[in-house]
Structure formats: structure tokens, C-alpha cells
Motif scaffolding. Structure first.
Motif, PDB file in Angstrom:
ATOM      1  N   LEU A   1       0.842  -1.202   0.000  1.00 28.64           N
ATOM      2  CA  LEU A   1       0.000   0.000   0.000  1.00 28.64           C
ATOM      3  C   LEU A   1       0.877   1.252   0.000  1.00 28.64           C
ATOM      4  O   LEU A   1       1.747   1.404   0.864  1.00 28.64           O
ATOM      5  CB  LEU A   1      -0.871  -0.042   1.261  1.00 28.64           C
ATOM      6  N   VAL A   2       0.684   2.140  -0.971  1.00 26.54           N
ATOM      7  CA  VAL A   2       1.431   3.407  -0.971  1.00 26.54           C
ATOM      8  C   VAL A   2       0.479   4.540  -0.596  1.00 26.54           C
ATOM      9  O   VAL A   2      -0.716   4.486  -0.896  1.00 26.54           O
ATOM     10  CB  VAL A   2       2.098   3.701  -2.342  1.00 26.54           C
ATOM     11  N   THR A   3       1.034   5.543   0.076  1.00 27.97           N
ATOM     12  CA  THR A   3       0.184   6.621   0.592  1.00 27.97           C
ATOM     13  C   THR A   3       0.209   7.875  -0.276  1.00 27.97           C
ATOM     14  O   THR A   3      -0.643   8.737  -0.132  1.00 27.97           O
ATOM     15  CB  THR A   3       0.612   6.984   2.038  1.00 27.97           C
ATOM     16  N   THR A   4       1.226   7.970  -1.149  1.00 24.15           N
ATOM     17  CA  THR A   4       1.256   9.137  -2.047  1.00 24.15           C
ATOM     18  C   THR A   4       0.831   8.719  -3.445  1.00 24.15           C
ATOM     19  O   THR A   4       1.232   7.654  -3.931  1.00 24.15           O
ATOM     20  CB  THR A   4       2.681   9.743  -2.116  1.00 24.15           C
ATOM     21  N   GLU A   5       0.029   9.559  -4.062  1.00 29.28           N
ATOM     22  CA  GLU A   5      -0.531   9.208  -5.366  1.00 29.28           C
ATOM     23  C   GLU A   5       0.563   9.191  -6.435  1.00 29.28           C
ATOM     24  O   GLU A   5       1.248  10.207  -6.647  1.00 29.28           O
ATOM     25  CB  GLU A   5      -1.621  10.220  -5.746  1.00 29.28           C
ATOM     26  N   PRO A   6       0.757   8.079  -7.115  1.00 29.40           N
ATOM     27  CA  PRO A   6       1.795   8.013  -8.147  1.00 29.40           C
ATOM     28  C   PRO A   6       1.469   8.929  -9.334  1.00 29.40           C
ATOM     29  O   PRO A   6       0.297   9.122  -9.660  1.00 29.40           O
ATOM     30  CB  PRO A   6       1.777   6.544  -8.585  1.00 29.40           C
ATOM     31  N   ALA A   7       2.522   9.438  -9.936  1.00 28.90           N
ATOM     32  CA  ALA A   7       2.334  10.290 -11.119  1.00 28.90           C
ATOM     33  C   ALA A   7       2.447   9.424 -12.377  1.00 28.90           C
ATOM     34  O   ALA A   7       2.763   8.227 -12.287  1.00 28.90           O
ATOM     35  CB  ALA A   7       3.395  11.379 -11.134  1.00 28.90           C
TER      36      ALA A   7
ATOM     37  N   ASN B   1      -5.492 -10.092 -23.901  1.00 29.88           N
ATOM     38  CA  ASN B   1      -5.770  -9.943 -22.464  1.00 29.88           C
ATOM     39  C   ASN B   1      -4.633  -9.206 -21.771  1.00 29.88           C
ATOM     40  O   ASN B   1      -3.468  -9.386 -22.125  1.00 29.88           O
ATOM     41  CB  ASN B   1      -5.940 -11.322 -21.813  1.00 29.88           C
ATOM     42  N   LEU B   2      -4.986  -8.396 -20.810  1.00 26.37           N
ATOM     43  CA  LEU B   2      -3.972  -7.640 -20.052  1.00 26.37           C
ATOM     44  C   LEU B   2      -4.092  -7.963 -18.563  1.00 26.37           C
ATOM     45  O   LEU B   2      -5.157  -7.797 -17.963  1.00 26.37           O
ATOM     46  CB  LEU B   2      -4.169  -6.132 -20.265  1.00 26.37           C
ATOM     47  N   THR B   3      -2.991  -8.450 -18.008  1.00 25.30           N
ATOM     48  CA  THR B   3      -2.922  -8.706 -16.572  1.00 25.30           C
ATOM     49  C   THR B   3      -1.738  -7.926 -16.026  1.00 25.30           C
ATOM     50  O   THR B   3      -0.672  -7.907 -16.653  1.00 25.30           O
ATOM     51  CB  THR B   3      -2.725 -10.212 -16.283  1.00 25.30           C
ATOM     52  N   LEU B   4      -1.922  -7.275 -14.896  1.00 19.51           N
ATOM     53  CA  LEU B   4      -0.811  -6.551 -14.286  1.00 19.51           C
ATOM     54  C   LEU B   4      -0.435  -7.232 -12.976  1.00 19.51           C
ATOM     55  O   LEU B   4      -1.270  -7.338 -12.070  1.00 19.51           O
ATOM     56  CB  LEU B   4      -1.209  -5.095 -14.027  1.00 19.51           C
ATOM     57  N   ALA B   5       0.788  -7.714 -12.916  1.00 20.46           N
ATOM     58  CA  ALA B   5       1.298  -8.276 -11.653  1.00 20.46           C
ATOM     59  C   ALA B   5       1.812  -7.086 -10.846  1.00 20.46           C
ATOM     60  O   ALA B   5       2.938  -6.625 -11.040  1.00 20.46           O
ATOM     61  CB  ALA B   5       2.410  -9.267 -11.939  1.00 20.46           C
ATOM     62  N   ALA B   6       0.954  -6.552  -9.969  1.00 19.74           N
ATOM     63  CA  ALA B   6       1.253  -5.283  -9.304  1.00 19.74           C
ATOM     64  C   ALA B   6       1.995  -5.491  -7.985  1.00 19.74           C
ATOM     65  O   ALA B   6       1.692  -6.426  -7.235  1.00 19.74           O
ATOM     66  CB  ALA B   6      -0.046  -4.522  -9.050  1.00 19.74           C
ATOM     67  N   SER B   7       2.950  -4.608  -7.763  1.00 21.64           N
ATOM     68  CA  SER B   7       3.692  -4.688  -6.500  1.00 21.64           C
ATOM     69  C   SER B   7       3.205  -3.632  -5.512  1.00 21.64           C
ATOM     70  O   SER B   7       3.411  -3.761  -4.309  1.00 21.64           O
ATOM     71  CB  SER B   7       5.191  -4.525  -6.755  1.00 21.64           C
ATOM     72  N   THR B   8       2.569  -2.571  -6.033  1.00 16.10           N
ATOM     73  CA  THR B   8       2.023  -1.535  -5.136  1.00 16.10           C
ATOM     74  C   THR B   8       0.627  -1.119  -5.584  1.00 16.10           C
ATOM     75  O   THR B   8       0.279  -1.244  -6.761  1.00 16.10           O
ATOM     76  CB  THR B   8       2.922  -0.273  -5.126  1.00 16.10           C
ATOM     77  N   ILE B   9      -0.113  -0.611  -4.626  1.00 15.47           N
ATOM     78  CA  ILE B   9      -1.460  -0.136  -4.911  1.00 15.47           C
ATOM     79  C   ILE B   9      -1.702   1.162  -4.133  1.00 15.47           C
ATOM     80  O   ILE B   9      -1.307   1.279  -2.964  1.00 15.47           O
ATOM     81  CB  ILE B   9      -2.529  -1.213  -4.556  1.00 15.47           C
ATOM     82  N   TYR B  10      -2.304   2.122  -4.817  1.00 18.01           N
ATOM     83  CA  TYR B  10      -2.716   3.363  -4.155  1.00 18.01           C
ATOM     84  C   TYR B  10      -4.235   3.458  -4.304  1.00 18.01           C
ATOM     85  O   TYR B  10      -4.781   3.330  -5.412  1.00 18.01           O
ATOM     86  CB  TYR B  10      -2.040   4.572  -4.807  1.00 18.01           C
TER      87      TYR B  10
END
Lengths: 384, 175
Positions: free
Chosen positions: B44-50, B163-172
Motif C-alpha cells: 500500500l502506498v500513501t502518495t498518489e503516483p504520477a 488480455n492484459l494482466t498486471l502483476a502489481a507490487s504496489t497499490i494506491y
């Protein structure tokens, strides 16, 4: 002081025809309750035992919740086996069952046509459908079928018509019955199973309806869900088999509610019939009841004795109806939209039937007895 | 004495009858109600990514193995979350979900604009260091729900079928 127990019992024997008729009426009402509750319980059980929580069904997203409408590519089983590690695999054999499932017109040896449920399967089906047991005969070879224990009921024909060696006709071909199977009351019992490729050839179809997969454990279903979510192009949905049948339970909820409503209506009608009979019986005994009061018995004691008479009759009726239901109604098969199932007189059915029976005895006797005891003793003694 | 014996017998029979019922009440908790064994902090990230990319655009331009930061709304089907895994689907924000006045009980399934969803949807799976999906319900882990707006960063996985899948390491999670 209460009246002696024997007084009430002997009173019943004094009017054998009247008591006999009341007993018959109470038995009929209680039996009806047993039949309706047995129907509801049978339907519930059939759906409850049909779903294996370790089995995942993968079928077409567009078929909504009806597997018969599902159509998926024949390559899906191999794709699932190659992509997932969640399926049980023993001795190099993946425990998944590709199946073609459809409703088809079936003509039996006695030339009576009926709508049957047909499932094309491969030899891996019993690895996944773990309740299925062959009871007689052999696994179907090309041109052969095996029939479930309730398939005859579903087709509306006598059981003898679907004996091993007999022929049936479906999808424009003749098929020989090679065996019979049971599935612990699951819905498969009303189906006809045959070889998958045989059925595909007969129906001129190359697709499948579903793939049933036996999972390693209950948490493995997430992997199958994720696969269906990632492969949007395949338009698949994965549902645990137990959840699928729970959904069907929801579909049949109105039927079950209707069943319980019938129980209520029959019970109410029974109570009114009992009231009518007891009013008639007590109308001729007003002087007798007044005399008991003169002898020193309180109104409560007389009331208890009259209720006791009703209760004895109701208990006897419940016992007769219960015995009849357990011996002759329990296990009777009935045809239904999804197939066929057996009526089930279980503990809840017995409890409901007997409770309604006893209630009829009490509620049927109370109002006329109260009415008879309401007037003064002097007036009642002079009653004609 | 006889009465008390009969009463006892009746009570016993009642309990035996009730006890004979073979319906076993299920007491297992749903996956989402079970206590979590996974810590959300690393993901979990607390600052909104650009420099975020909308899902629709990503489906057109993103290649297999490329890193990306996608923005979207959780939805796309009546059940966009996977029970027991931190995985869900997101839809491009330009696709409108069913309006409140239409009375749709599940506006996140985009039933009113289903034809547009096909080319504007991506599967997100939050993965750990080894690349395996995190085994916890995303709703409970990140406090998200259907129609939550999220920004996820990770590696794209594409196939020949688009198909598009994103293996995500962070989420905001957008407030």
C-alpha cells in the motif's frame, strides 16, 4: 381431581363408527402433511448432496446459470490442465471431467418418448463425480449408455424398460443399455450417461458444456477463478459445484415456500374438519358432561378428559400415517424439472407430521368442549 | 412416578428426534471474514503516483513484460474480486457505470455499457516478492470495494488474445 384416564379411552370405544371416521380423517390429513413435507425434504436433499465442495465447474460465461445452455471449446480441458496446478493429479491422470450435457428426446423399448437428461462423459468422470457408483453392468462403450437409478422416473416409464440389454433411441440413434448407476441421491441419478465422443458425433457437436475439476483443496478455487478472470477471451466462469446447486436451491425456493403453504392449508383444513367432528360428538354428550359436573368434577378436569380423547385419536392417527409414510412413501420417486428425486420422510418430516397430527387433536377438541361446558349445569342437564 | 417417567421419555424422544436430523449447519466463515495473516504495508502506498496510464490506453500500447502504472475503477463484472487472493479487475475511468437513478443493484458490473468494457478492462493481481499472488482478500487487505478508484504499479502480462494482466507490487487507493 382429574377424570380417570380409562374414562376418556372407553368413551372412544362407546362410539366406534364415529371414532373410526375421526381416526380416518385425522390419518388422511396427517398423511398429506407427510407427503408434502417428504416432497420438500426430498427436493432439498437432492440438491444438497449433488454439490461436491471440492469440485469446480468451468462453463460458459454467457450461459448465465444454466449449464445445459453452455458451450465451451473442446480445447478448454487441456488448457486448464496445462495452466493450473490446483487440480488433483494421480499417476499422471488429471482429475477433470469434460462433459457434454443436454436435454434430449429419448424413446424407450416400449415406444414411449420422454425428455431425458443426457451427459456425455469420459472414463475420468468417476474420478471427479465421486458419488457415482455402478450398481450393475459395465461402463458404456461406443453405442452404449448407462442409466441412473431414477432415469426411468424422469422418462416416465417403468424401471423394467431401462434394463441392461434393452435399447433406447436418442439423437436419431439406437443405444444399448450397458449398466446402471447410483449417486447417493444426487441429481446424476436421473441422467443417462454415454461416451463423450459418441454423443458429440450423434449431436454433430464438437464443443463441450462444461469441465468439472476435482481440486486439491477448497482454497485452490481461487486459482481457477483467477485463470477465468485473466483469460477474458475464453468467456469462462468458474463456480464451485456446491454453490451451483445452492443457486438452484434459491431458484426452487418458491416451490418450497408453496409446499410449506400447502402444509399450512392442509393443517388448517384438518383442524376445521376435526372441529366439525368434535362439535358433532360433544353435542350428544352435553347431559353427560353436566352430570360429571354434578358429581363434583371441575370444568377443567372435564376439559382435559375431552382433549385427552382427541389426543388419543390424533396420536393413533399420527402413528398410522407415520408408519404408512415411512414404509410406503419414503423413497417414492417423483419427476421434476431438473430430473427426478425420491420423497424423503426424515426426522423433520416425522416431527412436522406428528406435530400437526397432535395439534389437530388438541385444537379440534378444545372449542367444542369449551362451548359445551360454558352453559350452566342446570340448563345442560335438561338438554335434549 | 408413571407421569414423571412418561415426561422424561417424551423429552428424551424429542431430543433424539431433533438430534437425528442429518442437516449439518455450516459454520465455516466466508473467506473475506477470516482474520488476515498478510500485512498490507509493503503493497500500500500513501502518495498518489504520477504518470498513470488509463486501462484502455494500456491495452493498446502496453507490451508483455513492460512496467506500467495503471489507473482504473474496480469492476467489470458482478464479482470483480477473487475470494482468497488479492486480485480484481479494473475498468477504464472513461467508461461510465450504471447511473444511480437506473436502480441497478450492481452498478460495478457495467451492464449498461458492457460492449465498451471488453476493450477497457485489466486484471490486477497483487504479487509478493516471489511473483506469486498475495493470498488474502483484497477488500479486507486494502480496504477497497467495488467502484473504488485505484492506481496500481507493476509488470504487464499480455497474450495473443489481447488480455492484459498486471502483476502489481504496489497499490494506491484514491480517497
Amino acid at each position: 381431581m382429574l377424570l380417570p384416564w380409562e374414562y376418556g379411552v372407553r368413551n372412544l370405544a362407546r362410539r366406534p363408527i364415529h371414532s373410526g371416521l375421526t381416526l380416518f380423517a385425522l390419518t388422511t390429513v396427517t398423511l398429506l402433511i407427510f407427503v408434502v413435507v417428504g416432497f420438500i425434504r426430498g427436493l432439498e436433499r437432492s440438491l444438497a448432496v449433488s454439490g461436491d465442495p471440492n469440485v469446480m465447474l468451468v462453463y460458459s460465461l454467457t450461459s448465465e446459470e444454466n449449464i445445459e445452455n453452455s458451450s465451451i471449446s473442446a480445447q478448454i480441458p487441456d488448457l486448464l490442465a496445462a495452466s493450473l496446478s490446483a487440480t488433483v493429479k494421480h499417476f499422471g491422470i488429471t482429475h477433470h471431467s469434460p462433459e457434454l450435457y443436454l436435454g434430449s428426446r429419448v424413446t424407450t423399448a416400449d415406444q414411449s418418448p420422454g425428455l431425458g437428461l443426457v451427459r456425455g462423459v469420459t472414463p475420468t468422470a468417476p474420478l471427479v463425480r465421486r458419488t457415482v457408483r455402478m450398481t450393475e453392468g459395465t461402463w458404456p462403450q461406443p453405442g452404449e449408455v448407462m442409466v441412473g437409478r431414477l432415469a426411468a422416473t424422469k422418462l416416465g416409464v417403468p424401471t423394467e424398460v431401462l434394463k441392461i440389454g434393452n435399447q433406447i433411441e436418442m439423437e436419431g440413434q439406437a443405444w444399448q443399455i450397458s449398466g446402471t448407476f447410483a449417486a447417493e441421491g444426487a441429481s446424476f441419478e436421473s441422467e443417462i450417461w454415454c461416451d463423450l465422443s459418441d454423443l458429440q458425433t450423434a449431436t454433430k457437436r464438437q464443443d463441450l458444456s462444461l469441465v468439472a475439476m476435482l481440486l486439491k483443496d477448497r482454497t485452490a478455487s481461487s486459482e481457477v477463478d483467477l485463470f477465468c478472470m485473466e483469460r477474458k477471451d475464453l468467456e469462462l466462469r468458474a463456480v464451485r459445484e456446491s454453490e451451483y446447486y445452492q443457486t438452484l436451491q434459491q431458484h426452487y425456493r418458491p416451490v418450497r415456500i408453496l409446499g410449506w403453504l400447502i402444509v399450512g392449508l392442509v393443517a388448517t383444513a384438518g383442524i376445521f374438519a376435526g372441529l366439525n367432528l368434535m362439535y358433532g360428538a360433544l353435542a350428544g354428550r352435553i347431559r353427560e358432561l353436566a352430570m360429571l359436573q354434578v358429581l363434583g368434577y371441575k370444568r377443567v378436569a372435564i376439559l382435559v378428559s375431552v382433549v385427552q380423547e382427541g389426543l388419543v385419536l390424533a396420536s393413533a392417527a399420527s402413528l398410522i400415517a407415520g408408519t404408512f409414510a415411512v414404509c410406503w412413501i419414503n423413497g417414492l420417486t417423483v419427476r421434476f424439472t431438473m430430473g427426478a428425486f425420491a420423497l424423503r420422510i426424515d426426522s423433520l418430516a416425522i416431527l412436522s407430521g406428528c406435530a400437526v397430527g397432535l395439534l389437530l387433536g388438541i385444537l379440534g377438541a378444545l372449542p367444542p368442549a369449551l362451548k359445551a361446558l360454558h352453559a350452566s349445569v342446570a340448563i345442560n342437564l335438561k338438554a335434549v | 412416578m408413571r407421569i414423571s417417567f412418561s415426561t422424561t421419555l417424551m423429552v428424551c424422544l424429542t431430543f433424539v428426534t431433533l438430534g437425528c436430523n442429518d442437516d449439518q449447519a455450516s459454520v465455516s466463515l466466508p473467506e473475506s471474514a477470516k482474520p488476515l495473516a498478510v500485512d498490507a504495508t509493503p503493497y500500500l502506498v500513501t502518495t498518489e503516483p504520477a504518470d498513470t496510464t488509463p486501462v484502455g490506453e494500456a491495452r493498446e500500447s502496453l507490451m508483455d513484460g513492460e512496467s506500467a502504472t495503471l489507473i482504473g475503477t474496480i469492476g467489470g463484472s458482478s464479482k470483480p474480486f477473487i475470494e482468497g487472493l488479492a486480485a480484481f479487475t479494473i475498468v477504464d475511468q472513461k467508461i461510465p457505470c450504471c447511473a444511480a437513478e437506473e436502480g441497478c443493484p450492481t452498478p460495478w458490473d457495467y451492464c449498461c455499457t458492457q460492449d465498451q468494457v471488453k476493450d477497457n478492462i485489466a486484471t490486477i493481481k497483487i504479487v509478493d516478492e516471489s511473483g506469486s499472488p498475495v493470498t488474502a482478500d483484497a477488500r479486507q487487505l486494502f480496504g477497497i470495494s467495488e467502484l473504488s478508484q485505484v492506481i496500481v504499479s507493476g509488470t504487464a502480462k499480455r497474450d495473443d488474445q489481447g488480455n492484459l494482466t498486471l502483476a502489481a507490487s504496489t497499490i494506491y487507493v484514491k480517497p
